[in-house]
Design an enzyme around this catalytic site. Structure first.
Site, short mmCIF file in Angstrom:
data_model
loop_
_atom_site.label_atom_id
_atom_site.label_comp_id
_atom_site.label_asym_id
_atom_site.label_seq_id
_atom_site.Cartn_x
_atom_site.Cartn_y
_atom_site.Cartn_z
N GLU A 51 0.08 -0.81 6.13
CA GLU A 51 1.40 -0.35 6.39
C GLU A 51 1.02 1.35 6.64
OE1 GLU A 51 5.05 1.32 7.51
OE2 GLU A 51 3.61 2.03 6.03
N ASP B 49 0.39 -1.75 0.06
CA ASP B 49 -0.14 0.39 -0.20
C ASP B 49 1.14 0.88 0.04
OD1 ASP B 49 1.34 0.04 2.83
OD2 ASP B 49 -0.65 1.01 3.74
#
Length: 603
Positions: A153, A88
Site C-alpha cells: 500500500e 507494510d
C-alpha cells in the site's frame, strides 16, 4: 454489552502484546533490502488470522510482496464483509528525530510509539480481534468475514488491481471494511465518506555529462538544481492556485450545504496552526482550511535534490537534479488525465538548456460515498456503542486508491471506520497510536459485526434508500434521481438541479466505464422524453435562463456522444403561471389586431 465486546475488553493486554510483536517487524515496502522482513510481516498476519479463527488462510505471491487472504464463512445466509488493510509501513527517515527506535514499540503517556502503529498495523488488526471475540464467546459470528491484507500500500499497491481482477469471485462480498483513516479529533468519533485521489511524479533534470567546477564553468552552462527551483516556482501562483492549464476543469464546486457542514465541525485555525508548529497557514485563496484539505485538489513538492549536500563546502555545478511531486485529486478528476496535463506543462516551462524526464510513479482515483447508506449507518451505531457519541461524517485529504477499485470491481459499499487521531504523526517521526483508540476500536469492530446484519436482507446488498418525490414548483426544474449501482460504495447520486449539472456529473464520473455512462444517459433521456421530444422545464427566474440554455446545449452534446445518434429537438415547457400570462398576452394582441383591422376597414 455483548459477550464479544466484553471479550475484547478483557483481552486488551493480550491484543496489545500481539500488536507490539507485529510492530517490531521493519516491513518497509520501499526498501528492497527489507523484502524478507516485509514477507515476515505478511506471514505474521497469516498466522494471526488462523489464530483468530479463519478456516482458510493463503499467501498469494505477487511481483513484489505477498497478499494475505483469510476467510471464515460459517454463517450461511448472513452477509459477508471483506476487511482490507496493509501490513507494510513507510520509511523512518529522518531516524534522528525519533525519541525511541521506530521498530522498538514503546508505550508512553497512554500511547504506543512505533512505525506502523496507526498506519496501518494497529487499525488493520481490529477486525481479526473482533472475529476472534465472536467465535470464542458464541462459537459463531453474525457475519461471514473475509480478509485482504496487502504489503504494497505504501508504494501505491502496484500488484493489487491485477489480484482483484483475477480473484473477483473469491472476494465477493456485501461490504468492504477499511480502517486506515481516523477521527476528526479526540472525542469526536468520525466516519470518512470521501477520499482524495493521487498522482505521484518524479521529474529528472539533466544538464552536463558530469558535475562541473562552479568557478571554471559557472556562467557557461545551466545549473539543473537552479532549473528545478525555477520549475517548481512556476507550478503555482502566489495565492496557492495551480497554474497547470485545465487542472481545475472537472473540479465540482462545493455546495452551500457542504461548506456549512464543514464549518460546523470543531475546527479552529489557531489551534491547528499551533499543533502543526507552523508560523502561518497557507493554501488556495478563497477556501477554508478544511475545504482545502478535503475537497480541493493540491500539488505539492515531496522532495527536491541535486548536487553537494554534505557538510562543509564543495563548489560544484551538479549534472542533474530531481523533484518528486504529488497531487491530491477530488472526485471527477482522473489520475491519467491530470498526469498528462501536468507532465505537458512541466516540459513546457522547463528551461530548454536541460533535458527533462518525467516518470508517473503511481496514482489512484478519488472516492465519494453517500452518508445515508445502511452500512454506514451500522458503522455509526457501532462507533456510538464503543465511544459513547454519535459520529460525524467527514472527508479525508489522503488517498486509499483501492477503495475506488473495490467499488468498480465488486460493486459494494465501503465503510471507512478509522480510529486514528490527527496528531498520530503518520509518515513522520514518532508515529503513535492512542491506546484508548485501539481498545475502543476493537470494541467498535466487534459491535459492527453485530450491527451489519440489520443493514442487509438475507446477505444481499442493501436496497437503495428511497427518496420522496420532490414537489413540483413553478419556478423549479424537474428533479431527476438515478441510482448508480456498482459505483464506489454503491452510492446513490441524487440531484435536484439543472440538467447541465446532472449530466456533467455522469459524463465525468471516474467510477463509470463508457458502457455504464451510456446506459445512464440513455435512461435519463428515456425518463424525460416523449415521442422523441426532450422537454426542458423553463424556469421563471431570469437568473436561471443561462443555466437553462447551458442545459440544452449540454444535453445535445452529451446525448450525441453517448448514444451516437442525432441530437433530439427540444420543446420548452413553461410553468402554468407563465402559460396563463402568455395566453393573456395572446388574447390582448388578438384584440389589438382586430381593433386595428376595424380601423383600417373604416378608413
Amino acid at each position: 454489552m455483548s459477550a464479544a465486546v466484553s471479550y475484547v475488553r478483557e483481552n486488551r493486554q493480550r491484543h496489545l502484546d500481539q500488536l507490539m510483536d507485529l510492530l517490531r517487524i521493519p516491513s518497509i515496502s520501499t526498501d528492497p533490502e527489507l523484502a524478507g522482513e516485509v514477507r515476515r510481516a505478511g506471514q505474521w498476519v497469516a498466522d494471526r488470522l488462523r489464530g483468530a479463527g479463519c478456516t482458510r488462510v493463503e499467501l498469494f505471491e505477487t511481483p513484489k510482496h505477498p497478499i494475505v487472504y483469510g476467510e471464515w464463512l460459517g454463517a450461511p445466509g448472513a452477509p459477508t464483509v471483506l476487511a482490507y488493510g496493509h501490513y507494510d509501513v513507510q520509511p523512518v527517515d529522518p531516524i534522528e528525530l525519533w525519541t525511541t527506535p521506530p521498530f522498538e514499540p514503546t508505550v508512553r503517556d497512554g500511547k504506543i510509539y512505533a512505525r506502523g502503529a496507526c498506519d496501518d498495523k494497529g487499525q488493520m488488526i481490529i477486525y481479526a480481534n473482533a472475529l476472534e471475540a465472536h467465535l470464542k464467546t458464541g462459537g459463531t459470528c453474525p457475519v461471514n468475514v473475509k480478509f485482504l491484507i496487502e504489503g504494497e500500500e505504501e508504494v501505491g499497491s502496484p500488484s493489487l488491481d491485477d489480484f482483484l481482477k483475477a480473484h473477483k469471485d473469491l472476494l465477493k462480498c456485501d461490504a468492504v471494511l477499511v480502517s486506515d483513516t481516523g477521527f476528526f479529533a479526540k472525542g469526536v468519533p468520525s466516519i470518512t465518506h470521501a477520499l482524495r485521489g493521487l498522482v505521484y511524479l518524479q521529474v529528472d533534470l539533466y544538464g552536463t555529462k558530469s558535475d562541473l567546477h562552479s568557478g571554471s564553468f559557472g556562467g557557461a552552462v545551466i545549473n539543473p538544481a537552479f532549473a528545478a527551483a525555477q520549475l517548481v516556482a512556476g507550478l503555482k501562483d502566489l495565492n496557492g492556485k495551480i497554474k497547470v492549464p485545465g487542472f481545475y476543469d472537472k473540479v465540482r464546486k462545493l455546495s452551500a450545504a457542504e461548506r456549512k457542514a464543514f464549518a460546523a465541525l470543531p475546527h479552529k485555525d489557531a489551534k491547528y496552526k499551533k499543533e502543526l508548529g507552523a508560523p502561518e497557514l497557507f493554501g488556495e485563496k478563497g477556501f477554508t482550511t478544511l475545504e482545502r484539505t478535503w475537497a480541493r485538489p493540491t500539488l505539492e513538492v515531496n522532495g527536491i535534490w541535486g548536487g553537494f549536500t554534505g557538510a562543509g563546502a564543495k563548489t560544484v555545478i551538479p549534472a542533474e537534479a530531481h523533484i518528486k511531486i504529488s497531487m491530491r485529486l477530488v472526485p471527477y478528476q482522473t489520475p491519467d488525465e491530470i498526469a498528462k496535463k501536468v507532465i505537458a506543462y512541466i516540459k513546457k516551462i522547463a528551461p530548454k538548456a536541460v533535458r527533462v524526464e518525467v516518470k508517473n510513479l503511481h496514482g489512484g482515483e478519488a472516492w465519494l460515498a453517500e452518508t445515508d447508506h445502511p452500512s454506514l449507518a451500522a458503522a455509526a451505531r457501532a462507533l456510538k456503542r464503543a465511544f459513547g457519541k454519535t459520529p460525524v461524517f467527514m472527508r479525508e485529504g489522503g488517498s486509499i486508491p483501492v477503495v475506488g477499485t473495490f467499488g468498480k470491481l465488486l460493486g459494494v459499499p465501503a465503510v471507512l471506520m478509522g480510529i486514528g487521531l490527527p496528531d498520530d504523526n503518520l509518515h513522520a517521526p514518532n508515529e503513535k497510536f492512542d491506546l484508548d483508540q485501539f481498545y475502543r476500536g476493537n470494541e467498535a469492530a466487534a459491535a459492527l459485526f453485530e450491527e451489519l446484519p440489520a443493514s442487509f436482507a438475507g446477505g444481499d446488498a442493501p436496497a437503495p434508500k428511497k427518496k420522496a418525490a420532490p414537489k413540483k414548483k413553478a419556478d423549479e426544474a424537474v428533479s431527476f434521481a438515478f441510482s448508480r449501482s456498482g459505483g464506489p460504495g454503491g452510492q446513490h447520486v441524487n440531484k435536484v438541479s439543472s440538467r447541465a449539472t446532472l449530466l456533467f456529473d455522469v459524463a465525468h464520473s471516474p467510477a463509470l466505464d463508457d458502457d455504464q455512462r451510456a446506459r445512464i444517459l440513455a435512461r435519463l433521456a428515456t425518463r424525460i422524453s416523449k415521442d422523441g421530444v426532450l422537454r426542458v422545464v423553463a424556469q421563471s427566474s431570469r437568473s436561471q435562463a443561462a443555466n437553462r440554455d447551458a442545459a440544452r446545449e449540454r444535453f445535445v452534446e452529451l446525448l450525441r456522444w453517448a448514444l451516437a445518434e442525432e441530437a433530439p429537438r427540444f420543446e420548452t415547457r413553461v410553468p402554468r403561471a407563465q402559460k396563463v400570462q402568455r395566453r393573456e398576452e395572446k388574447v390582448r394582441r388578438g384584440a389589438v389586431k382586430r381593433h386595428r383591422g376595424r380601423v383600417r376597414g373604416e378608413e
